[in-house]
Design a protein around this motif. Structure first.
Motif, short mmCIF file in Angstrom:
data_model
loop_
_atom_site.label_atom_id
_atom_site.label_comp_id
_atom_site.label_asym_id
_atom_site.label_seq_id
_atom_site.Cartn_x
_atom_site.Cartn_y
_atom_site.Cartn_z
N GLN A 25 0.83 -1.21 0.00
CA GLN A 25 0.00 0.00 0.00
C GLN A 25 0.86 1.26 0.00
OE1 GLN A 25 -2.38 -0.85 3.48
NE2 GLN A 25 -4.10 -1.59 2.24
N MET A 26 1.95 1.23 0.75
CA MET A 26 2.85 2.38 0.80
C MET A 26 3.48 2.63 -0.56
SD MET A 26 4.09 4.84 2.56
CE MET A 26 3.27 4.37 4.05
N LEU A 27 3.77 1.57 -1.29
CA LEU A 27 4.42 1.72 -2.60
C LEU A 27 3.41 1.85 -3.73
CD1 LEU A 27 7.32 -0.83 -2.13
CD2 LEU A 27 7.46 1.67 -2.10
N ALA A 28 2.11 1.84 -3.42
CA ALA A 28 1.07 1.93 -4.44
C ALA A 28 0.78 3.39 -4.79
CB ALA A 28 -0.19 1.22 -3.98
N ASP A 29 1.84 4.13 -5.09
CA ASP A 29 1.74 5.53 -5.45
C ASP A 29 2.87 5.84 -6.42
OD1 ASP A 29 0.67 8.43 -4.35
OD2 ASP A 29 2.79 8.46 -4.91
N ALA A 30 2.54 6.40 -7.57
CA ALA A 30 3.55 6.63 -8.61
C ALA A 30 4.69 7.53 -8.13
CB ALA A 30 2.89 7.21 -9.86
N THR A 31 4.38 8.55 -7.36
CA THR A 31 5.44 9.45 -6.87
C THR A 31 6.39 8.70 -5.95
OG1 THR A 31 4.03 11.40 -7.09
CG2 THR A 31 5.93 11.58 -5.62
N ARG A 32 5.85 7.86 -5.08
CA ARG A 32 6.70 7.10 -4.17
C ARG A 32 7.56 6.09 -4.92
NH1 ARG A 32 1.87 6.20 -0.40
NH2 ARG A 32 1.50 8.35 0.16
N VAL A 33 7.00 5.47 -5.94
CA VAL A 33 7.79 4.54 -6.76
C VAL A 33 8.91 5.31 -7.45
CG1 VAL A 33 7.73 3.08 -8.83
CG2 VAL A 33 5.97 2.83 -7.07
N ARG A 34 8.61 6.49 -7.98
CA ARG A 34 9.65 7.30 -8.62
C ARG A 34 10.74 7.72 -7.62
NH1 ARG A 34 4.94 8.98 -11.72
NH2 ARG A 34 5.34 8.39 -13.89
N ILE A 35 10.33 8.03 -6.40
CA ILE A 35 11.30 8.38 -5.36
C ILE A 35 12.21 7.20 -5.08
CG2 ILE A 35 11.53 8.87 -2.88
CD1 ILE A 35 9.02 10.70 -3.20
N LYS A 56 7.73 17.08 -9.00
CA LYS A 56 6.71 17.46 -8.02
C LYS A 56 7.28 18.58 -7.15
CE LYS A 56 3.78 14.16 -9.04
NZ LYS A 56 2.49 14.42 -9.63
N SER A 57 6.42 19.24 -6.42
CA SER A 57 6.89 20.31 -5.53
C SER A 57 7.66 19.71 -4.36
CB SER A 57 5.71 21.12 -5.00
OG SER A 57 4.99 20.36 -4.04
N PRO A 58 8.62 20.47 -3.82
CA PRO A 58 9.34 19.98 -2.64
C PRO A 58 8.40 19.64 -1.47
CG PRO A 58 10.52 21.82 -3.59
CD PRO A 58 9.20 21.72 -4.32
N ALA A 59 7.33 20.40 -1.31
CA ALA A 59 6.38 20.12 -0.23
C ALA A 59 5.70 18.77 -0.43
CB ALA A 59 5.33 21.22 -0.15
N ALA A 60 5.29 18.48 -1.66
CA ALA A 60 4.65 17.18 -1.95
C ALA A 60 5.63 16.04 -1.74
CB ALA A 60 4.10 17.17 -3.38
N VAL A 61 6.86 16.21 -2.22
CA VAL A 61 7.88 15.17 -2.06
C VAL A 61 8.19 14.96 -0.59
CG1 VAL A 61 10.30 14.59 -2.53
CG2 VAL A 61 8.84 15.44 -4.36
N SER A 62 8.24 16.03 0.15
CA SER A 62 8.51 15.94 1.59
C SER A 62 7.43 15.13 2.29
CB SER A 62 8.60 17.35 2.18
OG SER A 62 8.94 17.28 3.54
N GLN A 63 6.17 15.30 1.91
CA GLN A 63 5.08 14.53 2.51
C GLN A 63 5.21 13.04 2.17
OE1 GLN A 63 1.38 16.31 1.30
NE2 GLN A 63 1.70 18.12 2.58
N ALA A 66 8.05 11.60 4.21
CA ALA A 66 7.67 11.40 5.61
C ALA A 66 6.95 10.06 5.78
CB ALA A 66 6.78 12.55 6.09
N LYS A 67 6.07 9.74 4.83
CA LYS A 67 5.36 8.45 4.89
C LYS A 67 6.34 7.29 4.68
CE LYS A 67 0.95 10.32 3.51
NZ LYS A 67 -0.12 10.36 2.52
N LEU A 68 7.24 7.44 3.71
CA LEU A 68 8.23 6.39 3.46
C LEU A 68 9.16 6.22 4.66
CD1 LEU A 68 9.07 7.21 -0.26
CD2 LEU A 68 7.86 5.18 0.59
N ARG A 69 9.44 7.30 5.33
CA ARG A 69 10.30 7.23 6.52
C ARG A 69 9.58 6.53 7.66
NH1 ARG A 69 13.08 12.19 9.86
NH2 ARG A 69 14.50 10.88 11.03
N MET A 70 8.31 6.84 7.86
CA MET A 70 7.52 6.17 8.91
C MET A 70 7.42 4.67 8.65
SD MET A 70 4.48 8.91 9.83
CE MET A 70 3.37 7.57 10.03
N ALA A 71 7.40 4.29 7.38
CA ALA A 71 7.34 2.87 7.00
C ALA A 71 8.72 2.23 6.98
CB ALA A 71 6.68 2.74 5.63
N ARG A 72 9.73 3.00 7.33
CA ARG A 72 11.12 2.53 7.38
C ARG A 72 11.63 2.07 6.01
NH1 ARG A 72 11.18 -0.57 13.20
NH2 ARG A 72 10.69 1.29 14.39
#
Length: 118
Positions: A25-35, A56-63, A66-72
């Motif tokens: 679920q955490m990786l089910a986002d195109a921006t997160r996959v690109r990151i 993407k904007s730095p603010a969006a990437v930062s959000q 943060a989720k990817l960091r919480m998921a380790r």
């Protein structure tokens, strides 16, 4: 041997199944996959550099970070005022790589990943 399989969680009744679903679920986002792909390639990047790469904007990437960091999935290193991100380990990178390769199969593209191992 069966005991070894259950210890590492690779079993249908494993307690890790629900956690695995959360990772998907955490990786089910195109921006997160690109990151993840950008960090896989570069090793370590700042938010602004990642924002440029994923368009993407730095603010969006930062959000997302943060989720990817919480998921380790990602870890940080601070240098002065700047924070650099890197993949926590190789597992998220492998999951994304496998998903990209599976996507190649679904659209019938040449399977370069099979040719590399031959």
């Amino acid at each position: 041997m069966d005991a070894d399989t259950k210890v590492c969680g690779i079993d249908p009744d494993s307690t890790f199944v629900e956690l695995a679903v959360e990772v998907f679920q955490m990786l089910a986002d195109a921006t997160r996959v690109r990151i993840v792909l950008a960090l896989r390639q570069a090793g370590e990047l700042s938010v602004n550099h990642l924002a440029d790469i994923v368009d993407k904007s730095p603010a969006a990437v930062s959000q997302h970070l943060a989720k990817l960091r919480m998921a380790r999935i990602v870890a940080t290193r601070q240098q002065g005022q700047r924070v650099f991100y890197r993949l926590e380990d190789e597992h998220a990178s492998q999951l994304v790589t496998q998903a990209i390769q599976q996507a190649e199969h679904t659209i019938g593209r040449p399977r370069h990943h099979h040719q590399a191992s031959a």
